[in-house]
Design an enzyme around this catalytic site. Structure first.
Site, short mmCIF file in Angstrom:
data_model
loop_
_atom_site.label_atom_id
_atom_site.label_comp_id
_atom_site.label_asym_id
_atom_site.label_seq_id
_atom_site.Cartn_x
_atom_site.Cartn_y
_atom_site.Cartn_z
N GLY A 1 -0.15 -2.48 7.12
CA GLY A 1 0.17 -2.36 5.70
C GLY A 1 1.17 -3.42 5.27
O GLY A 1 1.90 -3.97 6.11
N GLN B 1 7.56 -7.39 0.28
CA GLN B 1 7.66 -8.03 1.59
C GLN B 1 7.27 -9.51 1.55
O GLN B 1 7.58 -10.27 2.47
CB GLN B 1 6.78 -7.30 2.62
CG GLN B 1 7.28 -5.90 2.92
CD GLN B 1 6.45 -5.24 3.99
OE1 GLN B 1 5.42 -4.65 3.71
NE2 GLN B 1 6.86 -5.39 5.24
N CYS C 1 7.62 -2.24 11.19
CA CYS C 1 7.48 -2.86 9.88
C CYS C 1 7.50 -4.38 10.06
O CYS C 1 8.32 -4.90 10.82
CB CYS C 1 8.64 -2.41 8.99
SG CYS C 1 8.62 -3.14 7.35
N LEU C 2 6.61 -5.06 9.34
CA LEU C 2 6.56 -6.52 9.46
C LEU C 2 7.87 -7.17 9.00
O LEU C 2 8.17 -8.29 9.38
CB LEU C 2 5.39 -7.08 8.65
CG LEU C 2 3.99 -6.69 9.16
CD1 LEU C 2 2.91 -7.22 8.23
CD2 LEU C 2 3.76 -7.18 10.59
N HIS D 1 5.06 4.92 4.05
CA HIS D 1 5.87 3.76 4.43
C HIS D 1 5.77 2.66 3.37
O HIS D 1 6.78 2.11 2.92
CB HIS D 1 5.39 3.24 5.80
CG HIS D 1 6.08 2.00 6.28
ND1 HIS D 1 6.85 1.96 7.42
CD2 HIS D 1 6.10 0.73 5.78
CE1 HIS D 1 7.33 0.74 7.60
NE2 HIS D 1 6.89 -0.04 6.62
N GLU D 2 4.54 2.35 2.96
CA GLU D 2 4.35 1.25 2.00
C GLU D 2 4.88 1.63 0.61
O GLU D 2 5.46 0.79 -0.07
CB GLU D 2 2.87 0.84 1.94
CG GLU D 2 2.29 0.33 3.24
CD GLU D 2 3.12 -0.75 3.93
OE1 GLU D 2 3.82 -1.51 3.25
OE2 GLU D 2 3.07 -0.80 5.17
N HIS E 1 8.52 1.07 0.28
CA HIS E 1 8.90 -0.32 0.03
C HIS E 1 9.04 -0.61 -1.47
O HIS E 1 9.88 -1.39 -1.89
CB HIS E 1 7.84 -1.28 0.59
CG HIS E 1 8.03 -1.64 2.03
ND1 HIS E 1 9.14 -2.30 2.49
CD2 HIS E 1 7.22 -1.46 3.11
CE1 HIS E 1 9.02 -2.48 3.80
NE2 HIS E 1 7.87 -1.99 4.20
ZN ZN Z 1 7.16 -1.97 6.11
#
Ligand code: ZN
Length: 152
Positions: A46, A51, A88-89, A130-131, A134
């Site tokens: 995701g 991000q 997480c990226l 999670h997304e 953000h």
């Molecule tokens: Zn993330």
């Protein structure tokens, strides 16, 4: 199509609330394409627009069943609980244990600004929560139980 630079923890863009998308214009279409490219290139499940440094309420997810694109997503219902490992990226090389709902229902708009609804359990519910976090400037690191750990 382009790979965008993924912002990492400490970058204040990750702590801001994102703005609603009013219309899908060429810039938004390009952003979505780039988000998908960036997510797949980084092997993520995701990605949220902040991000890649864009404060708009857009999320892409692919847990292995194909791409899901959500504009202005809103989690409207959750139930149950799951505790598992999350990464997480934007927090490269780390992971931690997070408890999330085991079921989440989300309403959002697709690329044609048609209203959609999606229900997810397990990994999909985790990815949705999670997304969407953000988009409100929240990172999973604040929900980790115990310590944030280094990846092998
Ligand atoms: Zn993330």
């Amino acid at each position: 199509m382009a790979i965008r630079n993924i912002r990492t923890i400490g970058d204040e863009v990750l702590n801001k609330r994102c703005k609603e998308v009013k219309e899908v214009n060429e810039r938004i279409e390009e952003l979505i394409e780039d988000m998908l490219d960036t997510m797949y290139e980084a092997d993520g499940v995701g990605l949220a627009a902040p991000q890649v440094g864009v404060l708009k309420r857009i999320v892409t997810i692919d847990i292995g069943d194909g791409p899901i694109i959500m504009i202005n997503p809103e989690v409207v219902e959750t139930s149950g609980e799951q505790t598992g490992v999350e990464g997480c990226l934007s927090v490269p090389g780390k992971h931690g244990t997070v408890t999330r709902p085991n079921y989440a229902k989300v309403v959002f708009y697709d690329e044609n600004m048609e209203k959609c609804e999606l229900e997810g359990t397990e990994l999909l519910a985790r990815a949705i929560c999670h997304e969407c976090d953000h988009l409100d400037g929240k990172l999973y690191v604040d929900k980790v139980e115990g310590e944030l750990e280094d990846n092998e």
